[in-house]
Design an enzyme around this catalytic site. Structure first.
Site, PDB file in Angstrom:
ATOM      1  N   LYS A   1     -38.638   1.223   3.999  1.00 39.20           N
ATOM      2  CA  LYS A   1     -38.852   0.565   5.291  1.00 39.20           C
ATOM      3  C   LYS A   1     -37.565   0.560   6.112  1.00 39.20           C
ATOM      4  O   LYS A   1     -36.466   0.444   5.561  1.00 39.20           O
ATOM      5  CB  LYS A   1     -39.300  -0.891   5.091  1.00 39.20           C
TER       6      LYS A   1
ATOM      7  N   ASP B   1     -42.155   0.788  -4.199  1.00 41.22           N
ATOM      8  CA  ASP B   1     -41.929   0.290  -2.846  1.00 41.22           C
ATOM      9  C   ASP B   1     -40.551  -0.334  -2.750  1.00 41.22           C
ATOM     10  O   ASP B   1     -40.213  -1.257  -3.492  1.00 41.22           O
ATOM     11  CB  ASP B   1     -42.979  -0.775  -2.496  1.00 41.22           C
TER      12      ASP B   1
ATOM     13  N   TYR C   1     -33.533  -4.181   1.216  1.00 42.74           N
ATOM     14  CA  TYR C   1     -33.433  -4.641  -0.171  1.00 42.74           C
ATOM     15  C   TYR C   1     -32.113  -4.229  -0.815  1.00 42.74           C
ATOM     16  O   TYR C   1     -31.784  -4.702  -1.898  1.00 42.74           O
ATOM     17  CB  TYR C   1     -34.581  -4.077  -1.018  1.00 42.74           C
TER      18      TYR C   1
ATOM     19  N   GLY D   1     -48.569  -0.431  -7.395  1.00 39.12           N
ATOM     20  CA  GLY D   1     -47.205   0.089  -7.444  1.00 39.12           C
ATOM     21  C   GLY D   1     -46.244  -1.000  -7.857  1.00 39.12           C
ATOM     22  O   GLY D   1     -46.627  -2.165  -8.028  1.00 39.12           O
TER      23      GLY D   1
ATOM     24  N   HIS E   1     -40.294  -2.569   9.141  1.00 38.77           N
ATOM     25  CA  HIS E   1     -40.298  -3.732   8.240  1.00 38.77           C
ATOM     26  C   HIS E   1     -40.843  -4.992   8.895  1.00 38.77           C
ATOM     27  O   HIS E   1     -41.458  -5.822   8.227  1.00 38.77           O
ATOM     28  CB  HIS E   1     -38.877  -3.976   7.737  1.00 38.77           C
TER      29      HIS E   1
ATOM     30  N   GLY F   1     -43.036  -3.213  -6.802  1.00 37.19           N
ATOM     31  CA  GLY F   1     -42.167  -3.665  -5.732  1.00 37.19           C
ATOM     32  C   GLY F   1     -40.799  -4.030  -6.287  1.00 37.19           C
ATOM     33  O   GLY F   1     -40.698  -4.525  -7.412  1.00 37.19           O
TER      34      GLY F   1
END
Length: 295
Positions: free
Chosen positions: A74, A44, A49, A17, A107, A19
């Site tokens: 997360k 992801d 983030y 995937g 997380h 990130g």
């Protein structure tokens, strides 16, 4: 041909995937759209983030149907506790513009505040029953912490996302995952943390420049990054390499047309230095990382 693994829910998770950690909001939309058009089917992200909204925009812009894409995010530690997790999940879904995510993780374990962690985990288990979270898991947990959440709730995390690369192989932890049917998801799978998490990158700490990896790459007419990602796949690790460059995003996905020999796998296995590149999860708490996620 791509590859996938089966979660303990029965769902399939793509083996590779994209990130988006450290991707700016401006970069995220374009990189997600690019990845999906190149064939990626897993993205992801995380509340921490600060780019969940742009992941949703990239998914929409790609034109790829939602049901063909595996989206994971997360919960940040500022939202740990049962009620906080419920609010945090709602915020993630709203920012992503989705009615569900395919995988949602805690997380960090926050060992100094583990009762809050358990409260958040219990909330995720309830939300999973309602379908907002198709699967739930954790990130950066060790064996004892995994055992604790399983003992407290009877729910086995589908995934544990951990720092994992040739210089930090976590063999005891990945064996625990295997015994309990937990998918190992590798963040910083090609060792990028050794480059971006220090003011003084050292080539000796970078798997991409190790002579063993470079020699194997030359033999297969592949890049060092592709060889390392292939090593992960042959160990059944799910990987989420990060890039915002279209050429590198394409390169990281071009890992399904070759196989490393047994001796080549053994040579990379022998590179383990037990060298962590990122922060120690055991040191992370709301005191050491006090920021909160804005609505």
């Amino acid at each position: 041909m791509t590859q996938s693994y089966t979660l303990n829910t029965g769902a399939e998770i793509p083996a590779v995937g994209l990130g988006v950690y450290r991707s700016s909001p401006e970069e995220t939309t374009e990189s997600v759209e690019t990845a999906l058009r190149l064939g990626y089917r897993l993205i992801d992200t995380a509340a921490a983030y600060r780019n969940e909204e742009q992941v949703g925009q990239g998914l929409l812009a790609s034109g790829v149907p939602r049901d063909e894409v595996f989206i994971e995010s997360k919960l940040w530690i500022s939202d740990y506790t049962y009620d906080g997790a419920v609010r945090g999940v709602e915020r993630s879904l709203r920012k992503l513009g989705l009615d569900h995510v395919d995988l949602y993780l805690l997380h960090q374990p926050t060992p100094d505040e583990f009762e809050r962690t358990l409260g958040a985990w219990k909330a995720l288990t309830e939300l999973a029953k309602g379908g907002q979270l198709r699967a739930i898991g954790v990130s950066n947990f060790n064996e004892a912490q995994l055992q604790k959440v399983m003992d407290e709730t009877g729910v086995v995390p589908a995934v544990n996302q951990i720092e994992l690369h040739p210089f930090y192989q976590r063999k005891g932890l990945t064996e625990f995952h295997r015994q309990h049917g937990i998918v190992t998801q590798a963040w910083s799978p090609i060792g990028g943390v050794a480059r971006y998490y220090t003011d003084k990158p050292n080539p000796e700490h970078d798997p991409l420049t190790h002579p063993v990896v470079v020699a194997i790459a030359d033999r297969h007419h592949k890049t060092a990054a592709q060889v390392i990602l292939r090593w992960h796949l042959q160990l059944s690790h799910q990987v989420i390499p990060k890039s915002v460059k279209a050429a590198r995003i394409a390169e990281n996905f071009d890992v399904f047309d070759f196989t490393l020999a047994v001796d080549e796998m053994a040579q990379i296995d022998a590179l383990d230095q037990d060298r962590r590149g990122g922060p120690d999860p055991q040191s992370i708490s709301t005191k050491t990382y006090p920021f909160v996620i804005p609505d």
